[in-house]
Design a protein around this motif. Structure first.
Motif, PDB file in Angstrom:
ATOM      1  N   GLU A  34       0.817  -1.222   0.000  1.00 34.95           N
ATOM      2  CA  GLU A  34       0.000   0.000   0.000  1.00 34.95           C
ATOM      3  C   GLU A  34       0.850   1.271   0.000  1.00 34.95           C
ATOM      4  N   THR A  36       4.018   1.860  -0.830  1.00 30.52           N
ATOM      5  CA  THR A  36       5.069   2.118  -1.808  1.00 30.52           C
ATOM      6  C   THR A  36       4.536   2.217  -3.240  1.00 30.52           C
ATOM      7  N   SER A  37       3.204   2.319  -3.398  1.00 25.74           N
ATOM      8  CA  SER A  37       2.656   2.517  -4.748  1.00 25.74           C
ATOM      9  C   SER A  37       3.067   3.874  -5.288  1.00 25.74           C
ATOM     10  N   CYS A  38       3.043   4.884  -4.422  1.00 28.35           N
ATOM     11  CA  CYS A  38       3.286   6.263  -4.881  1.00 28.35           C
ATOM     12  C   CYS A  38       4.625   6.823  -4.424  1.00 28.35           C
ATOM     13  N   HIS A  39       5.206   6.251  -3.407  1.00 33.26           N
ATOM     14  CA  HIS A  39       6.495   6.755  -2.917  1.00 33.26           C
ATOM     15  C   HIS A  39       7.294   5.602  -2.334  1.00 33.26           C
ATOM     16  N   ALA A  67      -5.530   8.698  -0.517  1.00 38.07           N
ATOM     17  CA  ALA A  67      -4.753   7.467  -0.345  1.00 38.07           C
ATOM     18  C   ALA A  67      -5.516   6.475   0.524  1.00 38.07           C
TER      19      ALA A  67
ATOM     20  N   HIS B  81       5.005   9.356 -10.880  1.00 40.76           N
ATOM     21  CA  HIS B  81       4.098  10.080  -9.989  1.00 40.76           C
ATOM     22  C   HIS B  81       4.393  11.579 -10.079  1.00 40.76           C
ATOM     23  N   THR B  84       5.812  12.733  -6.369  1.00 39.32           N
ATOM     24  CA  THR B  84       6.971  12.069  -5.757  1.00 39.32           C
ATOM     25  C   THR B  84       8.004  11.617  -6.782  1.00 39.32           C
ATOM     26  N   LYS B  86       8.050   8.904  -8.349  1.00 39.23           N
ATOM     27  CA  LYS B  86       8.283   7.454  -8.340  1.00 39.23           C
ATOM     28  C   LYS B  86       7.765   6.833  -9.639  1.00 39.23           C
ATOM     29  N   ILE B  88       5.921   4.516 -12.180  1.00 33.42           N
ATOM     30  CA  ILE B  88       4.648   3.797 -12.137  1.00 33.42           C
ATOM     31  C   ILE B  88       4.617   2.861 -13.337  1.00 33.42           C
ATOM     32  N   LYS B 108     -10.257   0.268  -6.077  1.00 32.15           N
ATOM     33  CA  LYS B 108      -9.505   1.160  -5.188  1.00 32.15           C
ATOM     34  C   LYS B 108      -8.872   2.304  -5.973  1.00 32.15           C
ATOM     35  N   TRP B 109      -8.219   1.975  -7.076  1.00 29.88           N
ATOM     36  CA  TRP B 109      -7.489   3.022  -7.810  1.00 29.88           C
ATOM     37  C   TRP B 109      -8.421   3.952  -8.572  1.00 29.88           C
ATOM     38  N   ARG B 112      -9.696   6.377  -5.798  1.00 23.82           N
ATOM     39  CA  ARG B 112      -8.696   7.350  -5.356  1.00 23.82           C
ATOM     40  C   ARG B 112      -8.311   8.320  -6.466  1.00 23.82           C
ATOM     41  N   ASP B 116      -8.818  12.406  -6.989  1.00 27.96           N
ATOM     42  CA  ASP B 116      -7.687  13.328  -7.167  1.00 27.96           C
ATOM     43  C   ASP B 116      -7.815  14.191  -8.423  1.00 27.96           C
TER      44      ASP B 116
END
Lengths: 154, 138
Positions: A34, A36-39, A67, B81, B84, B86, B88, B108-109, B112, B116
């Motif tokens: 959960e 580490t999906s975004c950071h 989140a 991202h 961040t 990161k 994807i 879930k995604w 969310r 956003d």
């Protein structure tokens, strides 16, 4: 002579824990999947238990993004973070109003460690934000923030 | 030895029932990207429009970000991202076999990320359109 030598040695010994900037990342599947999906996996030791508790109670607005996760996982991760939190090692843990700090970058330890980094450096396209640990700490995802693995990009 | 036979037969029968149940349960959970397109189209009561999906995905709606802000406007590629930085993994099923295979993750995604980018949940039609577009990518 002995006494003159002893002081530097003593100081060096005292400074050793501060130099050992590696965190062991205890294994936890829910945390990894959960968080580490975004950071990257920010080490639980970098905030105290109260900060993590507030963080986990506010995931629907997590630094401006949604989140939210299912309750079972949320509880499991909250327990994991509480168990491995940094306690008092993070230094200051509350803001001026007494609310728990949610940003690792606002802790006393972070500020002290990064006091030589200029505002211009933080803004470089290759770095983007102080939350982007991996930009300079190549092994951040593994919890290794040691001096030898730092390389500040241009 | 003689006495054990009836027990073994019972055990075997239990095992095959259990196996059948496991296969059925497994089949119900392992979804394919097409299953989600079908589901969203059914919920919307209309066919998907991949063209509309592409526009929706690549343009900002009401928020600071569009889907493409993180997933890029070529979701067969690796994204980043927006905040961040990161990496994807690619979103388009053709480039990433793990995408759209788990209903809990998909729900879930969408929840969310729609929050956003739109400050609300997506409609079934919007999700169908995006699925239609993602599945059309080569």
């Amino acid at each position: 002579m002995t006494r003159q030598l002893a002081l530097p040695f003593l100081l060096a010994a005292l400074s050793l824990p501060a130099l050992a900037d590696s965190y062991s990342l205890p294994k936890n599947v829910a945390f990894e999947e959960e968080c580490t999906s975004c950071h990257i996996a920010y080490p639980p030791q970098m905030l105290d238990a109260r900060s993590w508790q507030h963080m986990m109670n506010g995931l629907a607005n997590h630094f401006g993004t949604d989140a939210s996760i299912d309750d079972r996982r949320r509880t499991a991760i909250a327990d994991f973070l509480a168990r491995n939190s940094g306690g008092r090692k993070t230094g200051r843990t509350v803001d001026a109003k007494g609310n728990p700090l949610l940003r690792i970058t606002e802790t006393a330890r972070f500020e002290r460690k990064h006091r030589d980094v200029t505002a211009a450096t933080w803004k470089r396209a290759s770095i983007k934000s102080p939350a982007n640990c991996a930009a300079c700490h190549a092994q951040a995802a593994a919890g290794d923030y040691s001096e030898r693995s730092i390389s500040i990009p241009k | 030895m003689m006495r054990s036979t009836p027990f073994m037969e019972t055990d075997m029968r239990h095992i095959s029932i259990l196996a059948a149940l496991l296969i059925a349960a497994g089949g119900a959970h392992a979804e394919s990207p097409r299953d989600f397109l079908t589901r969203f189209e059914k919920e919307a009561g209309a066919a998907a429009s991949p063209e509309r999906g592409a526009r929706f995905f690549t343009t900002k709606q009401s928020g600071e970000w569009s889907c493409a802000s993180c997933h890029t406007d070529k979701p067969t590629q690796v994204g980043r991202h927006a905040k961040t930085d990161k990496a994807i993994t690619a979103l388009a099923p053709v480039a990433n076999a793990e995408r759209f295979t788990d209903a809990a993750k998909v729900d879930k995604w969408f929840r969310r990320n729609c929050n956003d980018t739109l400050s609300r949940l997506c409609t079934a039609q919007e999700k169908a359109d995006v699925m239609g577009w993602l599945l059309s990518l080569k």
